[in-house]
Design a protein around this motif. Structure first.
Motif, PDB file in Angstrom:
ATOM      1  N   ALA A  23      48.307  44.994  39.859  1.00 53.22           N
ATOM      2  CA  ALA A  23      47.196  44.545  39.037  1.00 53.22           C
ATOM      3  C   ALA A  23      46.271  43.669  39.869  1.00 53.22           C
ATOM      4  O   ALA A  23      46.694  43.049  40.851  1.00 53.22           O
ATOM      5  CB  ALA A  23      47.703  43.779  37.825  1.00 53.22           C
TER       6      ALA A  23
ATOM      7  N   GLY B  56      50.740  42.842  35.171  1.00 53.85           N
ATOM      8  CA  GLY B  56      51.351  43.837  36.041  1.00 53.85           C
ATOM      9  C   GLY B  56      52.698  43.430  36.581  1.00 53.85           C
ATOM     10  O   GLY B  56      53.390  42.565  36.063  1.00 53.85           O
TER      11      GLY B  56
ATOM     12  N   ALA C  53      37.904  50.351  38.337  1.00 52.21           N
ATOM     13  CA  ALA C  53      38.993  50.625  37.403  1.00 52.21           C
ATOM     14  C   ALA C  53      38.953  52.069  36.918  1.00 52.21           C
ATOM     15  O   ALA C  53      39.985  52.750  36.840  1.00 52.21           O
ATOM     16  CB  ALA C  53      38.927  49.661  36.225  1.00 52.21           C
TER      17      ALA C  53
ATOM     18  N   ARG D 275      46.279  47.158  36.272  1.00 54.44           N
ATOM     19  CA  ARG D 275      45.041  47.038  35.518  1.00 54.44           C
ATOM     20  C   ARG D 275      44.088  46.148  36.299  1.00 54.44           C
ATOM     21  O   ARG D 275      44.496  45.434  37.233  1.00 54.44           O
ATOM     22  CB  ARG D 275      45.309  46.442  34.136  1.00 54.44           C
ATOM     23  CG  ARG D 275      45.896  45.035  34.187  1.00 54.44           C
ATOM     24  CD  ARG D 275      46.378  44.541  32.842  1.00 54.44           C
ATOM     25  NE  ARG D 275      45.298  44.386  31.886  1.00 54.44           N
ATOM     26  CZ  ARG D 275      45.478  43.827  30.685  1.00 54.44           C
ATOM     27  NH1 ARG D 275      46.684  43.411  30.314  1.00 54.44           N
ATOM     28  NH2 ARG D 275      44.462  43.688  29.850  1.00 54.44           N
TER      29      ARG D 275
ATOM     30  N   LEU E   6      44.961  48.395  43.596  1.00 48.88           N
ATOM     31  CA  LEU E   6      45.233  49.211  42.407  1.00 48.88           C
ATOM     32  C   LEU E   6      45.944  50.503  42.794  1.00 48.88           C
ATOM     33  O   LEU E   6      46.871  50.952  42.101  1.00 48.88           O
ATOM     34  CB  LEU E   6      43.939  49.526  41.670  1.00 48.88           C
ATOM     35  CG  LEU E   6      43.226  48.340  41.004  1.00 48.88           C
ATOM     36  CD1 LEU E   6      41.863  48.768  40.487  1.00 48.88           C
ATOM     37  CD2 LEU E   6      44.067  47.752  39.868  1.00 48.88           C
TER      38      LEU E   6
ATOM     39  N   LEU F 186      42.445  53.345  35.301  1.00 47.90           N
ATOM     40  CA  LEU F 186      43.171  52.188  34.785  1.00 47.90           C
ATOM     41  C   LEU F 186      42.309  51.377  33.817  1.00 47.90           C
ATOM     42  O   LEU F 186      41.082  51.499  33.795  1.00 47.90           O
ATOM     43  CB  LEU F 186      43.620  51.289  35.949  1.00 47.90           C
ATOM     44  CG  LEU F 186      44.597  51.931  36.940  1.00 47.90           C
ATOM     45  CD1 LEU F 186      44.812  51.024  38.130  1.00 47.90           C
ATOM     46  CD2 LEU F 186      45.930  52.247  36.257  1.00 47.90           C
ATOM     47  N   ARG F 187      42.970  50.549  33.081  1.00 50.93           N
ATOM     48  CA  ARG F 187      42.303  49.700  32.104  1.00 50.93           C
ATOM     49  C   ARG F 187      41.466  48.627  32.794  1.00 50.93           C
ATOM     50  O   ARG F 187      41.888  48.038  33.797  1.00 50.93           O
ATOM     51  CB  ARG F 187      43.344  49.044  31.191  1.00 50.93           C
ATOM     52  CG  ARG F 187      42.758  48.024  30.223  1.00 50.93           C
ATOM     53  CD  ARG F 187      43.818  47.435  29.318  1.00 50.93           C
ATOM     54  NE  ARG F 187      43.299  46.293  28.580  1.00 50.93           N
ATOM     55  CZ  ARG F 187      43.995  45.611  27.680  1.00 50.93           C
ATOM     56  NH1 ARG F 187      45.235  45.986  27.374  1.00 50.93           N
ATOM     57  NH2 ARG F 187      43.459  44.565  27.057  1.00 50.93           N
ATOM     58  N   PHE F 188      40.296  48.363  32.221  1.00 52.27           N
ATOM     59  CA  PHE F 188      39.436  47.285  32.713  1.00 52.27           C
ATOM     60  C   PHE F 188      39.142  46.299  31.591  1.00 52.27           C
ATOM     61  O   PHE F 188      38.888  46.698  30.444  1.00 52.27           O
ATOM     62  CB  PHE F 188      38.109  47.835  33.243  1.00 52.27           C
ATOM     63  CG  PHE F 188      37.135  46.747  33.604  1.00 52.27           C
ATOM     64  CD1 PHE F 188      37.235  46.098  34.822  1.00 52.27           C
ATOM     65  CD2 PHE F 188      36.142  46.343  32.715  1.00 52.27           C
ATOM     66  CE1 PHE F 188      36.356  45.064  35.143  1.00 52.27           C
ATOM     67  CE2 PHE F 188      35.263  45.320  33.035  1.00 52.27           C
ATOM     68  CZ  PHE F 188      35.369  44.671  34.259  1.00 52.27           C
ATOM     69  N   ASP F 189      39.148  45.015  31.927  1.00 52.67           N
ATOM     70  CA  ASP F 189      38.714  43.960  31.018  1.00 52.67           C
ATOM     71  C   ASP F 189      37.845  42.983  31.790  1.00 52.67           C
ATOM     72  O   ASP F 189      38.217  42.546  32.894  1.00 52.67           O
ATOM     73  CB  ASP F 189      39.914  43.207  30.434  1.00 52.67           C
ATOM     74  CG  ASP F 189      40.673  44.032  29.414  1.00 52.67           C
ATOM     75  OD1 ASP F 189      40.229  44.107  28.269  1.00 52.67           O
ATOM     76  OD2 ASP F 189      41.712  44.614  29.794  1.00 52.67           O
TER      77      ASP F 189
END
Length: 484
Positions: free
Chosen positions: A395, A339, A415, A315, A390, A420-423
């Protein structure tokens, strides 16, 4: 036990040092006040043969050749033990050698880094210095021509009979081997490409904490593998993996994560991440059957060897905010939790900029290093490294100001491109707090001054969709909660 034919030589070295030997299965070390003597035992094992005098001389000289460039204060010379006119054994002399010994400087027992770790003395600055030492060693290591997938396969397959002979459960060993073979097949093209690109070198080969020590306060690698060129002509990532595995088990993921990130910050080598799960697993398995053979606790090592082959989702997390909000502190704190082992790769614009100019992270740069074009290149490199990490399954945590909405958009795009997830996390604090933090900052990669902070504070960052977090003592908990 010292072989009978070497006991006279051992008695001489004991007299010279005033100490009884510290023995391993292949050597005896006599540590005196001013000098330490190392004698190789006349033994033949599956992986070495020291039974002839010529072999012991050769490998004493090879050990000196390999280690002296990195530890000149430690390694002095190779000395023959000869008979004097009275027939007694002596140090040096012109007669034929009866035995050979390495003459070294003594190292206090508490200055080996496994001992430092045991007393919880590996603070972040020492971990950084350790990574710097390894990166410097790898930078000057000569390239080696091998077939990396074939070499890795040989190491993998060689572990299977060794593990069984050590008494490990055969079914469990075979399950580990099957998973390792699958992982090797997956990364074999990457390993081959790294070999062609020069990342296979004549490395240390046995880079665990016990083979680093403090010399004049600096972490220094020593005792490089001298008796098996095949086991030392390896990818620099596999060399590093032994140290990361050792740190992870001894001190926890945070220490291993710190060393990985400092190493990549100095070298830029995100490519090693593709092979890291397999390399960590191989290192843990080797240590598992070695410890089992010695009658020591091996359960945690075997569990680690298995766990490193279990996939974990990658991520991307980005941490932004004004100078002094604690972006780097937060990124480092959350990285071990993200990760697979040993946690997220932290990519910091400040460190990337310093590497592009060929200086250590803590060295200050002139104003022209912060020109608009340079900053654009730094951000471009950060996003490219993130995409590479990635793609390798690691991660990533990005550490930058992210005032520019375009940069925030690029982070999210990386991302999305990887599926993949992004924050995003946006740290906030009162301006007077940030000014005080900058004034107190020392030994950091950031060159930001109060003037830089004030200019940034006057910029409108635009709409902010990231998690807004107060840059206080609860920032780490709040951020992990937002990322859950």
């Amino acid at each position: 036990m010292i072989p009978p034919d070497q006991r006279e030589a051992a008695a001489l070295l004991a007299r010279l040092s005033g100490a009884e030997p510290v023995e391993t299965h292949v050597s005896a070390v006599f540590v005196g006040r001013d000098t330490a003597w190392k004698m190789k035992k006349a033994v033949a094992l599956d992986f070495l043969d020291f039974t002839t005098l010529a072999a012991r001389e050769h490998f004493c000289r090879r050990e000196l050749e390999l280690n002296r460039p990195h530890a000149p204060e430690l390694y002095r010379d190779v000395v023959p033990l000869t008979r004097g006119p009275d027939g007694a054994l002596r140090e040096g002399g012109d007669g034929p050698a009866v035995e050979w010994a390495l003459r070294m400087a003594p190292v206090p027992a508490g200055d080996f880094l496994d001992a430092v770790a045991a007393r919880e003395g590996l603070a972040p600055p020492l971990l950084d210095a350790m990574a710097d030492a390894v990166a410097a060693m790898h930078a000057c290591a000569p390239r080696a021509e091998t077939d990396p997938p074939a070499v890795t396969s040989s190491i993998l397959e060689g572990n299977i009979p060794s593990a069984r002979q050590a008494g490990l459960d055969s079914a469990r060993v075979e399950a580990w081997a099957a998973a390792a073979r699958v992982e090797l097949a997956r990364v074999a093209p990457v390993l081959a490409a790294r070999g062609a690109a020069g990342f296979v070198r004549r490395c240390h080969g046995d880079l665990h904490l016990g083979n680093l020590c403090l010399l004049e306060g600096r972490p220094t690698p020593f005792d490089a593998l001298e008796f098996d060129e095949a086991l030392a002509r390896i990818d620099v990532g596999y060399d590093l993996a032994f140290l990361l595995m050792d740190l992870d088990l001894r001190l926890g993921r945070g220490a291993a994560n710190r060393v990985l990130n400092r190493y990549v910050a100095r070298t830029g080598d995100t490519g090693l991440l593709a092979g890291l799960p397999l390399w960590l697993s191989l290192r843990a398995m080797i240590r598992t059957h070695v410890e089992a053979t010695r009658g020591r606790d091996w359960q945690a090592l075997f569990a680690a060897a298995e766990a490193h082959l279990v996939p974990a989702p990658a991520r991307l997390v980005a941490v932004g905010g004004l100078q002094g909000t604690g972006k780097s502190t937060l990124a480092r704190a959350i990285a071990p939790h993200l990760g697979r082992a040993p946690g997220a790769l932290v990519l910091r614009t400040d460190e990337i900029r310093k590497r592009r100019f060929g200086v250590a992270p803590e060295e200050r740069l002139p104003p022209e290093a912060y020109a608009e074009g340079v900053s654009a290149a730094v951000h471009g490199e950060m996003f490219a490294m993130a995409a590479s990490a990635l793609a390798a399954g690691q991660a990533v945590a990005l550490d930058a100001v992210f005032l520019d909405p375009a940069h925030r958009g690029q982070a999210e795009a990386v991302a999305r491109a990887a599926g993949l997830r992004f924050d995003g996390i946006w740290l906030e604090a009162p301006l007077e707090v940030l000014r005080a933090r900058l004034a107190a900052r020392t030994g950091d990669a950031s060159d930001a001054t109060e003037a830089v902070l004030l200019r940034a504070a006057a910029v409108d960052p635009g709409p902010m969709a990231w998690h807004r977090v107060a840059a206080d003592e609860g920032a780490v908990i709040a951020s992990l909660s937002a990322l859950a």
